[in-house]
Design a protein around this motif. Structure first.
Motif, PDB file in Angstrom:
ATOM      1  N   SER A 297       0.898  -1.163  -0.170  1.00 24.95           N
ATOM      2  CA  SER A 297      -0.037  -0.015  -0.170  1.00 24.95           C
ATOM      3  C   SER A 297       0.862   1.233  -0.059  1.00 24.95           C
ATOM      4  O   SER A 297       0.316   2.471   0.142  1.00 24.95           O
ATOM      5  CB  SER A 297      -0.948  -0.059   1.210  1.00 24.95           C
ATOM      6  N   GLY A 298       2.110   1.170  -0.013  1.00 24.37           N
ATOM      7  CA  GLY A 298       3.081   2.323  -0.137  1.00 24.37           C
ATOM      8  C   GLY A 298       3.307   2.757  -1.416  1.00 24.37           C
ATOM      9  O   GLY A 298       2.731   2.476  -2.560  1.00 24.37           O
ATOM     10  N   PRO A 299       4.420   3.407  -1.658  1.00 21.66           N
ATOM     11  CA  PRO A 299       4.988   4.058  -3.084  1.00 21.66           C
ATOM     12  C   PRO A 299       4.991   3.123  -3.979  1.00 21.66           C
ATOM     13  O   PRO A 299       4.701   3.480  -5.289  1.00 21.66           O
ATOM     14  CB  PRO A 299       6.324   4.724  -2.715  1.00 21.66           C
ATOM     15  N   LEU A 300       5.126   1.834  -3.794  1.00 21.24           N
ATOM     16  CA  LEU A 300       5.578   0.817  -4.966  1.00 21.24           C
ATOM     17  C   LEU A 300       4.131   0.636  -5.786  1.00 21.24           C
ATOM     18  O   LEU A 300       4.117   0.835  -6.996  1.00 21.24           O
ATOM     19  CB  LEU A 300       6.009  -0.380  -4.482  1.00 21.24           C
ATOM     20  N   ALA A 301       2.854   0.439  -4.953  1.00 23.52           N
ATOM     21  CA  ALA A 301       1.688   0.350  -5.519  1.00 23.52           C
ATOM     22  C   ALA A 301       1.184   1.618  -6.317  1.00 23.52           C
ATOM     23  O   ALA A 301       0.463   1.378  -7.244  1.00 23.52           O
ATOM     24  CB  ALA A 301       0.470  -0.118  -4.442  1.00 23.52           C
ATOM     25  N   THR A 302       1.639   2.635  -5.485  1.00 24.17           N
ATOM     26  CA  THR A 302       0.950   3.841  -6.311  1.00 24.17           C
ATOM     27  C   THR A 302       1.962   4.214  -7.495  1.00 24.17           C
ATOM     28  O   THR A 302       1.356   4.610  -8.554  1.00 24.17           O
ATOM     29  CB  THR A 302       1.445   5.204  -5.336  1.00 24.17           C
ATOM     30  N   LEU A 303       3.133   3.902  -7.636  1.00 27.99           N
ATOM     31  CA  LEU A 303       3.838   3.932  -8.790  1.00 27.99           C
ATOM     32  C   LEU A 303       3.295   3.000  -9.926  1.00 27.99           C
ATOM     33  O   LEU A 303       3.058   3.673 -10.924  1.00 27.99           O
ATOM     34  CB  LEU A 303       5.414   3.627  -8.692  1.00 27.99           C
ATOM     35  N   ILE A 304       3.021   1.854  -9.562  1.00 26.42           N
ATOM     36  CA  ILE A 304       2.368   0.952 -10.749  1.00 26.42           C
ATOM     37  C   ILE A 304       1.151   1.308 -10.912  1.00 26.42           C
ATOM     38  O   ILE A 304       0.749   1.244 -12.217  1.00 26.42           O
ATOM     39  CB  ILE A 304       2.569  -0.672 -10.321  1.00 26.42           C
ATOM     40  N   GLN A 305       0.148   1.832 -10.201  1.00 24.97           N
ATOM     41  CA  GLN A 305      -0.970   2.249 -10.535  1.00 24.97           C
ATOM     42  C   GLN A 305      -1.103   3.407 -11.630  1.00 24.97           C
ATOM     43  O   GLN A 305      -1.678   3.553 -12.416  1.00 24.97           O
ATOM     44  CB  GLN A 305      -1.680   2.368  -9.304  1.00 24.97           C
ATOM     45  N   ASP A 306      -0.247   4.343 -11.007  1.00 28.31           N
ATOM     46  CA  ASP A 306       0.101   5.752 -11.845  1.00 28.31           C
ATOM     47  C   ASP A 306       0.353   5.401 -13.251  1.00 28.31           C
ATOM     48  O   ASP A 306      -0.206   5.708 -14.363  1.00 28.31           O
ATOM     49  CB  ASP A 306       1.005   6.589 -11.079  1.00 28.31           C
ATOM     50  N   LEU A 307       1.286   4.557 -13.188  1.00 26.49           N
ATOM     51  CA  LEU A 307       1.980   4.297 -14.882  1.00 26.49           C
ATOM     52  C   LEU A 307       0.938   3.370 -15.722  1.00 26.49           C
ATOM     53  O   LEU A 307       0.597   3.815 -16.937  1.00 26.49           O
ATOM     54  CB  LEU A 307       3.161   3.514 -14.667  1.00 26.49           C
ATOM     55  N   LEU A 308      -0.040   2.590 -15.038  1.00 31.33           N
ATOM     56  CA  LEU A 308      -0.840   1.859 -15.802  1.00 31.33           C
ATOM     57  C   LEU A 308      -1.923   2.731 -16.244  1.00 31.33           C
ATOM     58  O   LEU A 308      -2.572   2.681 -17.215  1.00 31.33           O
ATOM     59  CB  LEU A 308      -1.375   0.652 -14.777  1.00 31.33           C
ATOM     60  N   SER A 309      -2.223   3.703 -15.004  1.00 31.32           N
ATOM     61  CA  SER A 309      -3.647   4.670 -15.634  1.00 31.32           C
ATOM     62  C   SER A 309      -3.172   5.387 -16.619  1.00 31.32           C
ATOM     63  O   SER A 309      -4.047   5.764 -17.428  1.00 31.32           O
ATOM     64  CB  SER A 309      -3.795   5.443 -14.152  1.00 31.32           C
ATOM     65  N   ILE A 310      -1.681   5.873 -16.612  1.00 33.62           N
ATOM     66  CA  ILE A 310      -1.473   6.845 -17.632  1.00 33.62           C
ATOM     67  C   ILE A 310      -1.559   6.270 -19.240  1.00 33.62           C
ATOM     68  O   ILE A 310      -2.092   6.794 -20.088  1.00 33.62           O
ATOM     69  CB  ILE A 310       0.033   7.479 -17.542  1.00 33.62           C
ATOM     70  N   VAL A 311      -0.965   5.084 -19.098  1.00 35.04           N
ATOM     71  CA  VAL A 311      -0.760   4.176 -20.251  1.00 35.04           C
ATOM     72  C   VAL A 311      -2.228   3.774 -20.786  1.00 35.04           C
ATOM     73  O   VAL A 311      -2.782   4.050 -22.020  1.00 35.04           O
ATOM     74  CB  VAL A 311      -0.267   2.595 -20.086  1.00 35.04           C
ATOM     75  N   ILE A 312      -3.274   3.512 -19.889  1.00 33.28           N
ATOM     76  CA  ILE A 312      -4.643   3.184 -20.294  1.00 33.28           C
ATOM     77  C   ILE A 312      -5.394   4.355 -20.854  1.00 33.28           C
ATOM     78  O   ILE A 312      -6.170   4.265 -22.031  1.00 33.28           O
ATOM     79  CB  ILE A 312      -5.323   2.698 -18.942  1.00 33.28           C
ATOM     80  N   TYR A 313      -5.194   5.536 -20.211  1.00 37.09           N
ATOM     81  CA  TYR A 313      -5.675   6.922 -20.632  1.00 37.09           C
ATOM     82  C   TYR A 313      -5.322   7.238 -22.223  1.00 37.09           C
ATOM     83  O   TYR A 313      -6.174   7.335 -22.955  1.00 37.09           O
ATOM     84  CB  TYR A 313      -5.556   7.954 -19.835  1.00 37.09           C
ATOM     85  N   LEU A 314      -4.018   7.243 -22.120  1.00 35.10           N
ATOM     86  CA  LEU A 314      -3.451   7.568 -23.528  1.00 35.10           C
ATOM     87  C   LEU A 314      -3.587   6.685 -24.695  1.00 35.10           C
ATOM     88  O   LEU A 314      -4.054   6.836 -25.818  1.00 35.10           O
ATOM     89  CB  LEU A 314      -2.094   7.814 -23.557  1.00 35.10           C
TER      90      LEU A 314
END
Length: 322
Positions: A297-314
């Motif tokens: 639940s720390g920065p590692l999960a946030t990092l993965i989710q952020d990158l995936l969200s950016i890829v999905i949106y674009l």
């Protein structure tokens, strides 16, 4: 008995063996007479015994208020929370809270009565676990004592604890910049697409954080991923669909662009669903490889989710807007 509220310790470490005892069929008047002059350590109830096994618990308030002729069998609770001595302290405390009780019966493997855990010790378990969870959610500490020391440690130690995870986040920021640059043509065709990227990332993070909190708390209480995976996946999809339905009309009204509205709606649906998957998969994976699942639940999960969200949106933007 060695009292220890260290997270992960067995509930047997907190047990009080010297508790008032009575037998089945005894009148309350006789029990009160037996207890005169006997001092127990914060005993929350009288243990009603049937040989070396517990028949039930008689609450002190019931003992003091009932007539002398009443019998232990009539007023005792025959099914109080029970736990073996090696059961994790937090799991036992959760059982007590779930049963709306104030103590837990500790037994050996053969079901023989050992003693009770006083309420103040259960409260200590809850407080210790709360401190530990807060430290874990920060992504850099995993122990309650370390969390306490961290509030007083020197600047150098503070940097050592925090910088590694922040560097991981910095690498993620660079990766996100590279990903966005790869979709420069799509963003150039419709600059308004860039307006919604931070919102998509934030909403996916929020959905993931909710799922992570639920999963990690469940794991600490002995609830397996298999027990919640279907319901949580469905919840993530429904949350994404609800957010999409709420935002699409607003985008259409404000910007008047159907392609952007469809892109934002589909992205919220997909990113929220994927965030739920990551939130369940990462803590489970960390637990399997022997790493504290709470770090998921720390920065590692946030990092993965952020990158995936950016890829999905674009990716959706490129497919829809072209």
């Amino acid at each position: 008995m060695s009292e220890s509220t260290t997270p992960g310790g067995g509930i047997g470490d907190l047990v009080v063996e010297d508790v008032p005892r009575a037998t089945t069929g005894t009148t309350l008047g006789e029990v009160r007479s037996l207890l005169l002059g006997h001092r127990s350590v914060n005993a929350p109830a009288v243990a009603v015994m049937d040989g070396d096994r517990l028949a039930g618990l008689l609450a002190i308030e019931d003992l003091l208020s009932a007539p002398d002729a009443e019998r232990t069998d009539d007023l005792m609770d025959p099914d109080p929370p029970r736990a073996q001595s090696l059961l994790d302290q937090e799991v036992a405390a959760w059982q007590v809270v779930s049963a709306n009780e104030h103590t837990v019966v500790v037994e050996d493997r053969d079901g023989r009565f050992i003693g009770l855990v006083p309420p103040y010790r259960l409260l200590g378990v809850v407080a210790a676990e709360h401190e530990e969870d807060l430290a874990r959610l920060g992504g850099f500490l995993h122990d309650t004592s370390e969390a306490r020391r961290a509030s007083r440690e020197a600047v150098a130690r503070r940097l050592i604890h925090r910088l590694p995870w922040l560097i991981v986040g910095l690498v993620g920021a660079l990766l996100s910049a590279v990903i966005v640059a790869g979709y420069e043509r799509t963003l150039t065709r419709n600059v308004a697409l860039a307006f919604f990227l931070p919102g998509i990332v934030y909403m996916a993070d929020a959905v993931g954080t909710q799922t992570e909190t639920l999963v990690i708390r469940g794991l600490s209480l002995g609830v397996s991923i298999r027990e919640i995976v279907r319901r949580e996946l469905l919840t993530g999809v429904l949350i994404g669909a609800s957010l999409a339905l709420a935002i699409v009309p607003v985008v259409l009204w404000w910007w008047g662009d159907g392609e952007i509205a469809v892109t934002v709606g589909l992205s919220l649906l997909a990113a929220s669903s994927v965030a739920s998957v990551v939130a369940m998969a990462l803590p489970s994976f960390l637990g399997r490889v022997g790493v504290d699942p709470a770090f998921g639940s720390g920065p590692l999960a946030t990092l993965i989710q952020d990158l995936l969200s950016i890829v999905i949106y674009l990716a959706i933007a490129e497919a829809v807007v072209g």
